[in-house]
Design a protein around this motif. Structure first.
Motif, PDB file in Angstrom:
ATOM      1  N   LYS A  22     -57.704  54.326  -4.347  1.00 54.38           N
ATOM      2  CA  LYS A  22     -56.288  54.648  -4.483  1.00 54.38           C
ATOM      3  C   LYS A  22     -55.617  54.706  -3.116  1.00 54.38           C
ATOM      4  N   SER A  23     -56.374  55.115  -2.102  1.00 52.94           N
ATOM      5  CA  SER A  23     -55.810  55.203  -0.754  1.00 52.94           C
ATOM      6  C   SER A  23     -55.372  53.828  -0.258  1.00 52.94           C
ATOM      7  N   LYS A  24     -56.231  52.842  -0.442  1.00 49.60           N
ATOM      8  CA  LYS A  24     -55.887  51.477  -0.035  1.00 49.60           C
ATOM      9  C   LYS A  24     -54.679  50.981  -0.831  1.00 49.60           C
ATOM     10  N   GLU A  25     -54.712  51.214  -2.133  1.00 46.01           N
ATOM     11  CA  GLU A  25     -53.615  50.785  -3.000  1.00 46.01           C
ATOM     12  C   GLU A  25     -52.302  51.448  -2.585  1.00 46.01           C
ATOM     13  N   ARG A  26     -52.378  52.744  -2.244  1.00 47.37           N
ATOM     14  CA  ARG A  26     -51.182  53.496  -1.862  1.00 47.37           C
ATOM     15  C   ARG A  26     -50.588  52.967  -0.559  1.00 47.37           C
ATOM     16  N   ILE A  27     -51.419  52.716   0.434  1.00 46.40           N
ATOM     17  CA  ILE A  27     -50.932  52.240   1.730  1.00 46.40           C
ATOM     18  C   ILE A  27     -50.281  50.863   1.585  1.00 46.40           C
ATOM     19  N   ILE A  28     -50.907  49.983   0.819  1.00 41.99           N
ATOM     20  CA  ILE A  28     -50.340  48.643   0.597  1.00 41.99           C
ATOM     21  C   ILE A  28     -48.994  48.751  -0.116  1.00 41.99           C
ATOM     22  N   LYS A  29     -48.946  49.611  -1.130  1.00 41.27           N
ATOM     23  CA  LYS A  29     -47.705  49.786  -1.891  1.00 41.27           C
ATOM     24  C   LYS A  29     -46.581  50.287  -0.993  1.00 41.27           C
ATOM     25  N   MET A  30     -46.894  51.245  -0.110  1.00 36.56           N
ATOM     26  CA  MET A  30     -45.858  51.807   0.750  1.00 36.56           C
ATOM     27  C   MET A  30     -45.434  50.822   1.832  1.00 36.56           C
ATOM     28  N   LEU A  31     -46.363  50.013   2.316  1.00 34.14           N
ATOM     29  CA  LEU A  31     -45.997  48.991   3.299  1.00 34.14           C
ATOM     30  C   LEU A  31     -45.085  47.931   2.678  1.00 34.14           C
ATOM     31  N   LYS A  32     -45.274  47.663   1.400  1.00 37.85           N
ATOM     32  CA  LYS A  32     -44.436  46.668   0.724  1.00 37.85           C
ATOM     33  C   LYS A  32     -43.013  47.170   0.507  1.00 37.85           C
ATOM     34  N   SER A  33     -42.844  48.484   0.507  1.00 36.33           N
ATOM     35  CA  SER A  33     -41.520  49.053   0.270  1.00 36.33           C
ATOM     36  C   SER A  33     -40.768  49.209   1.592  1.00 36.33           C
ATOM     37  N   PRO A  34     -39.638  48.530   1.759  1.00 34.60           N
ATOM     38  CA  PRO A  34     -38.894  48.641   3.023  1.00 34.60           C
ATOM     39  C   PRO A  34     -38.306  50.028   3.251  1.00 34.60           C
ATOM     40  N   THR A  35     -38.239  50.847   2.203  1.00 34.42           N
ATOM     41  CA  THR A  35     -37.665  52.193   2.346  1.00 34.42           C
ATOM     42  C   THR A  35     -38.728  53.270   2.511  1.00 34.42           C
ATOM     43  N   SER A  36     -39.991  52.869   2.515  1.00 32.07           N
ATOM     44  CA  SER A  36     -41.064  53.861   2.647  1.00 32.07           C
ATOM     45  C   SER A  36     -41.084  54.452   4.053  1.00 32.07           C
ATOM     46  N   ASP A  37     -41.400  55.752   4.140  1.00 30.82           N
ATOM     47  CA  ASP A  37     -41.429  56.397   5.456  1.00 30.82           C
ATOM     48  C   ASP A  37     -42.658  56.011   6.271  1.00 30.82           C
ATOM     49  N   ILE A  38     -43.570  55.243   5.689  1.00 35.35           N
ATOM     50  CA  ILE A  38     -44.745  54.822   6.462  1.00 35.35           C
ATOM     51  C   ILE A  38     -44.329  53.971   7.660  1.00 35.35           C
ATOM     52  N   HIS A  39     -43.201  53.261   7.514  1.00 35.38           N
ATOM     53  CA  HIS A  39     -42.737  52.398   8.602  1.00 35.38           C
ATOM     54  C   HIS A  39     -42.265  53.214   9.807  1.00 35.38           C
TER      55      HIS A  39
END
Length: 299
Positions: A22-39
């Motif tokens: 789930k961790s890998k899936e979560r990071i990929i999902k958030m990177l795909k979102s331009p509004t995610s705070d991961i950026h």
């Protein structure tokens, strides 16, 4: 200051392998979102030999299961970030879905429109009849967007459709020609005055409406202005005046609305047909040249 994430507050169960985690899936999902705070937690530049500004510990704390060893997490996230930077792997842009072959009469694929147009034209239909299904499929890029097994069915169905369409057109044309011959035999409407459509008054009224002359006078005055008009009762003539006026006013609007989609499809079909004929000619010439070379240069 806390940062909101979708990471569960408590993690239970055995640690999943990274590839299915789930961790890998979560990071990929958030990177795909331009509004995610991961950026916000990634530097402007990073990559091979340039990881010093990436805070992997923070990324794991915010977005992943803390039970992964820091070394393994770091290497796994490096691979994800390289894919993200290069738009590869899970970040590769999705290919456009193949256009649906047929949705409705006003919504068909380019391949459908091309095949229909080719089969409705006698010249190109003769070419198609000399080709195998796979040769037709290979004859244009639009055709090859569809699986060959499906396209074979499309060919069969299109042959049936266009054959029926040609039969209907021929029947309607024959019936129309017959009706025209019958109408032309008689000039009288059966009501004591001539038939409007074949009488010179019809063309004269069209000209008068187009030029604006008819709008400058009342129907009775217009009727009295030409002997041809007076071949009809005033009440009948007045009706034709209003019909002609409404037809000329409405024609540009309804013709444009009716034709805009058909015109676009027709123009696209013409371009595809030109392209198809050009490609077919080139293939035929290649084959002819190949045969000629074989005959003339075989030792």
């Amino acid at each position: 200051e806390s940062v909101e994430t979708d990471l569960p507050t408590t993690i239970e169960g055995p640690l999943s392998p990274w590839r299915n985690s789930k961790s890998k899936e979560r990071i990929i999902k958030m990177l795909k979102s331009p509004t995610s705070d991961i950026h916000l937690h990634l530097p402007a530049t990073y990559g091979p030999n340039n990881w010093q500004d990436v805070n992997f510990g923070l990324l794991q704390r915010l977005y992943a299961d803390g039970r992964y060893t820091s070394g393994n997490f770091r290497e796994n996230v490096k691979r994800i970030l390289i894919h993200f930077r290069n738009s590869t792997g899970p970040f590769e842009p999705a290919e456009d879905a193949v256009e649906k072959w047929y949705t409705s009469p006003n919504n068909v694929s380019k391949a459908y429109a091309l095949l229909f147009a080719l089969m409705m034209k006698d010249e190109s239909m003769r070419s198609l009849n000399s080709m195998s299904d796979i040769e037709i499929w290979r004859s244009h890029d639009e055709f090859q967007k569809y699986e060959f097994d499906k396209f074979k069915v499309y060919i069969t169905n299109m042959k049936k459709l266009t054959r029926r369409r040609k039969e209907v057109i021929a029947e309607e044309q024959s019936a129309y020609d017959s009706d025209v011959r019958i109408v032309e035999l008689s000039e009288d409407s059966g009501r004591g005055y001539p038939k409007w459509n074949t009488h010179p008054a019809s063309d004269l009224l069209h000209e008068d409406e187009t030029s604006g002359r008819a709008k400058e006078m009342k129907p009775q005055v217009l009727w009295m202005s030409r002997g041809e008009y007076q071949d009809f009762p005033l009440t009948v003539f007045r009706k034709h005046v209003y019909q002609e006026r409404m037809a000329q006013l409405a024609a540009p609007c309804w013709q444009h609305k009716r034709n805009q989609n058909a015109k676009k499809m027709y123009e696209e079909s013409l371009e595809l047909i030109k392209e198809w004929h050009g490609g077919q000619f080139a293939r035929d010439m290649d084959e002819i040249v190949g045969i000629w070379e074989t005959i003339n240069f075989v030792s």
